[in-house]
Enzyme design. Structure first.
Site, mmCIF file in Angstrom:
data_model
loop_
_atom_site.group_PDB
_atom_site.id
_atom_site.type_symbol
_atom_site.label_atom_id
_atom_site.label_comp_id
_atom_site.label_asym_id
_atom_site.label_seq_id
_atom_site.Cartn_x
_atom_site.Cartn_y
_atom_site.Cartn_z
ATOM 1 N N ASP A 46 -72.338 -77.544 -42.404
ATOM 2 C CA ASP A 46 -73.608 -76.886 -42.708
ATOM 3 C C ASP A 46 -74.111 -76.076 -41.514
ATOM 4 O OD1 ASP A 46 -74.031 -78.041 -45.427
ATOM 5 O OD2 ASP A 46 -74.067 -79.910 -44.303
ATOM 6 N N GLU A 51 -78.638 -82.527 -49.829
ATOM 7 C CA GLU A 51 -79.421 -83.229 -48.814
ATOM 8 C C GLU A 51 -80.915 -83.083 -49.071
ATOM 9 O OE1 GLU A 51 -76.297 -82.753 -45.074
ATOM 10 O OE2 GLU A 51 -77.697 -81.127 -45.544
#
Length: 243
Positions: free
Chosen positions: A33, A140
């Site tokens: 990420d 997330e």
């Protein structure tokens, strides 16, 4: 993915213009990420983007992967080792606490690391007149798998509409090294820690759930419980009504 990348880059440029600042900064962990965000902000601002590597009792492998991100993206970078700062602060707090809860120690330790990194990024951002860019993806964000006022303490969240699978596709298109794309996702908070072991489900299951596909009942319950219990992380601080 080329279109998505171009749209995000244009959006990042617009946010900087609107805020009247100079550029963007991201914390580079060596995970996929932050690698994707580093590549994106470097493309948006080749001269005014910065990746900050912040080891804190970290696995030496993390630094290797972080450097791979720097090399592959071409982003300007700096390293701030927070190990000693964390040790001093954590032990100072612990020694001042009359009733220390040993069962919560690992979580308190991990969250302090994340919040020290957030404070570091904002200090650096202030110095350069940059905005802090977060790395949370859709999975997330939905499950609250981030530290409140830690890695969740940012100005911009360019990846929260992309599933983990889509982040992998972005990574491939951007030229993120395969080693980073294929390694097990981990916040690097303690030895052997992985995201999926900690969550009790997989990113694939969360992605499928977010797309409205059928998932096993066990995984559905885990995802929905995490979403419910972490609602406070995605909201502004609560205030009472004006009496």
């Amino acid at each position: 993915m080329k279109n998505h990348i171009e749209n995000v880059i244009n959006w990042l440029r617009q946010q900087v213009q609107d805020a009247g600042v100079n550029g963007l900064v991201v914390g580079i962990s060596g995970g996929i990420d932050s690698a994707v965000v580093a590549h994106l902000i470097q493309r948006a601002f080749p001269e005014d983007s910065l990746g900050v590597i912040m080891p804190c009792k970290s696995n030496p492998e993390d630094a290797k992967y972080a450097q791979m991100v720097v090399d592959s993206s071409g982003i300007n970078s700096m390293t701030v080792d927070l190990t000693e700062t964390h040790d001093v602060m954590f032990h100072t707090i612990k020694s001042a606490t009359s009733e220390w809860n040993e069962e919560q120690e690992k979580l308190a330790d991990a969250n302090l690391r994340a919040r020290l990194r957030m404070s570091t990024l904002y200090t650096v951002a202030t110095n350069y007149k940059f905005l802090v860019v977060g790395t949370d993806n859709a999975a997330e964000w939905h499950t609250g798998y981030f530290t409140k006022f830690g890695d969740g303490g940012v100005d911009l969240v360019p990846l929260i509409h992309f599933t983990k699978g889509e982040v992998r596709e972005l990574a491939k298109e951007l030229g993120v090294p395969d080693e980073i794309i294929n390694k097990a996702p981990s916040a690097g908070l303690w030895e052997g820690q992985t995201d999926e072991n900690e969550m009790g489900t997989t990113y694939d299951m969360i992605d499928r759930y977010l797309k409205g596909e059928d998932v096993p009942e066990k995984d559905k319950q885990i995802i929905e419980r995490m979403h419910h219990n972490t609602a406070h992380k995605r909201a502004l601080p609560k205030a009472p009504p004006k009496f």
